[in-house]
Motif scaffolding. Structure first.
Motif, PDB file in Angstrom:
ATOM      1  N   VAL A   4       0.831  -1.206   0.000  1.00 36.65           N
ATOM      2  CA  VAL A   4       0.000   0.000   0.000  1.00 36.65           C
ATOM      3  C   VAL A   4       0.865   1.255   0.000  1.00 36.65           C
ATOM      4  O   VAL A   4       2.042   1.225   0.346  1.00 36.65           O
ATOM      5  CB  VAL A   4      -0.970   0.032   1.215  1.00 36.65           C
TER       6      VAL A   4
ATOM      7  N   PRO B   2       0.209   2.451   7.144  1.00 37.76           N
ATOM      8  CA  PRO B   2      -0.997   2.561   7.978  1.00 37.76           C
ATOM      9  C   PRO B   2      -0.645   2.604   9.466  1.00 37.76           C
ATOM     10  O   PRO B   2       0.211   1.835   9.927  1.00 37.76           O
ATOM     11  CB  PRO B   2      -1.771   1.276   7.644  1.00 37.76           C
TER      12      PRO B   2
ATOM     13  N   LEU C 119      -9.669  -1.276   9.445  1.00 40.42           N
ATOM     14  CA  LEU C 119      -9.739  -2.447   8.571  1.00 40.42           C
ATOM     15  C   LEU C 119     -10.265  -3.655   9.334  1.00 40.42           C
ATOM     16  O   LEU C 119     -11.115  -4.407   8.840  1.00 40.42           O
ATOM     17  CB  LEU C 119      -8.348  -2.767   7.993  1.00 40.42           C
TER      18      LEU C 119
ATOM     19  N   ALA D   3      -5.745  -7.789  10.115  1.00 40.72           N
ATOM     20  CA  ALA D   3      -4.880  -6.901   9.329  1.00 40.72           C
ATOM     21  C   ALA D   3      -3.665  -6.534  10.163  1.00 40.72           C
ATOM     22  O   ALA D   3      -3.804  -6.122  11.313  1.00 40.72           O
ATOM     23  CB  ALA D   3      -5.632  -5.642   8.912  1.00 40.72           C
TER      24      ALA D   3
ATOM     25  N   VAL E 227       0.918  -4.984   4.024  1.00 38.13           N
ATOM     26  CA  VAL E 227      -0.076  -5.361   5.034  1.00 38.13           C
ATOM     27  C   VAL E 227      -0.591  -6.755   4.676  1.00 38.13           C
ATOM     28  O   VAL E 227      -0.848  -7.048   3.509  1.00 38.13           O
ATOM     29  CB  VAL E 227      -1.262  -4.369   5.050  1.00 38.13           C
TER      30      VAL E 227
ATOM     31  N   ILE F 134      -3.698  -9.124   5.042  1.00 40.54           N
ATOM     32  CA  ILE F 134      -5.131  -9.052   5.348  1.00 40.54           C
ATOM     33  C   ILE F 134      -5.741 -10.442   5.164  1.00 40.54           C
ATOM     34  O   ILE F 134      -5.531 -11.083   4.130  1.00 40.54           O
ATOM     35  CB  ILE F 134      -5.844  -8.027   4.449  1.00 40.54           C
TER      36      ILE F 134
ATOM     37  N   ARG G 250      -8.906  -3.726  -2.265  1.00 38.65           N
ATOM     38  CA  ARG G 250      -8.507  -2.420  -2.796  1.00 38.65           C
ATOM     39  C   ARG G 250      -9.400  -1.302  -2.249  1.00 38.65           C
ATOM     40  O   ARG G 250      -8.918  -0.227  -1.883  1.00 38.65           O
ATOM     41  CB  ARG G 250      -8.582  -2.425  -4.325  1.00 38.65           C
TER      42      ARG G 250
ATOM     43  N   THR H  50      -8.491  -0.697   1.600  1.00 40.51           N
ATOM     44  CA  THR H  50      -7.271   0.061   1.897  1.00 40.51           C
ATOM     45  C   THR H  50      -7.413   1.515   1.444  1.00 40.51           C
ATOM     46  O   THR H  50      -6.920   2.428   2.103  1.00 40.51           O
ATOM     47  CB  THR H  50      -6.018  -0.582   1.250  1.00 40.51           C
TER      48      THR H  50
ATOM     49  N   HIS I 253      -4.921   4.446   2.318  1.00 41.37           N
ATOM     50  CA  HIS I 253      -3.701   3.793   1.848  1.00 41.37           C
ATOM     51  C   HIS I 253      -3.999   2.944   0.613  1.00 41.37           C
ATOM     52  O   HIS I 253      -4.172   1.720   0.713  1.00 41.37           O
ATOM     53  CB  HIS I 253      -3.087   2.934   2.968  1.00 41.37           C
TER      54      HIS I 253
ATOM     55  N   THR J 206      -4.076   0.610  -2.570  1.00 46.82           N
ATOM     56  CA  THR J 206      -3.311  -0.595  -2.906  1.00 46.82           C
ATOM     57  C   THR J 206      -2.463  -0.362  -4.148  1.00 46.82           C
ATOM     58  O   THR J 206      -2.953   0.127  -5.165  1.00 46.82           O
ATOM     59  CB  THR J 206      -4.282  -1.774  -3.140  1.00 46.82           C
TER      60      THR J 206
END
Length: 197
Positions: A80, A84, A92, A111, A137, A139, A150, A153, A158, A160
């Protein structure tokens, strides 16, 4: 005579469609693999995403794996823009509002920030000059709405840059590299996916 069931797992490359036919100038899986005519992908990864995809002629597997009630855990490595913070990760994890045919609140997921994974450079690569600050990250979620990761984030600020599906339940992408394929037995596949045969 009973049809032989075939199971393959592939590392779908970037900018290859999750279908065998090419379309709109984008290559399909048929441009890379020569497989029996009755084999097809289970689910999909969008054009810009990479990673684990199952190919089979087992319609029962297709139904079992794509049924939302079965809640199969999917794991993604996501590069990303930016890094984050705890607040973004918590958003998230608890779910965010995204647009999927109207507003949709994503289910809770896992996450966490991870070290840059040991994966080959994407072709063509991410534009690092345009995105100098990046992070990875991991997930894990149990749903798969259209372009969900997508959208998630992006929602927390942030976007992708690169997305790789690395696992479905205990079925892992490694050690495959982009474009590679391997055949797997029904017994092993169903066990890794936590499905009864």
């Amino acid at each position: 005579m009973a049809r032989t069931k075939n199971y393959f797992i592939i590392y779908k490359p970037f900018k290859v469609l999750s279908q065998f036919t090419s379309e709109d100038g984008n290559p399909g899986l048929g441009s890379i693999y020569s497989l029996p005519k009755d084999v097809y992908p289970v689910g999909r990864l969008d054009l810009d995403s990479e990673g684990l995809l199952i190919l089979t002629n087992d319609k029962q597997l297709n139904g079992a794996l794509l049924n939302p009630e079965n809640e199969h855990r999917r794991t993604y490595w996501v590069e990303v823009e930016g890094v984050p913070d705890d607040s973004a990760l918590d958003q998230l994890r608890s779910g965010v509002e995204i647009n999927v045919k109207g507003n949709y609140h994503t289910l809770p997921c896992e996450a966490k920030i991870i070290n840059a994974p040991d994966v080959a450079e994407r072709q063509p690569p991410v534009n690092y000059q345009k995105h100098p600050v990046r992070s990875w990250v991991e997930i894990r979620l149990i749903e798969g709405k259209n372009r969900q990761v997508r959208k998630m984030t992006a929602k927390v600020g942030h976007p992708t840059l690169r997305l790789i599906r690395v696992a479905i339940e205990d079925l892992h992408l490694a050690p495959l590299q982009s474009g590679e394929i391997t055949q797997i037995s029904e017994k092993v596949l169903y066990k890794k996916l936590h499905l009864p045969i």
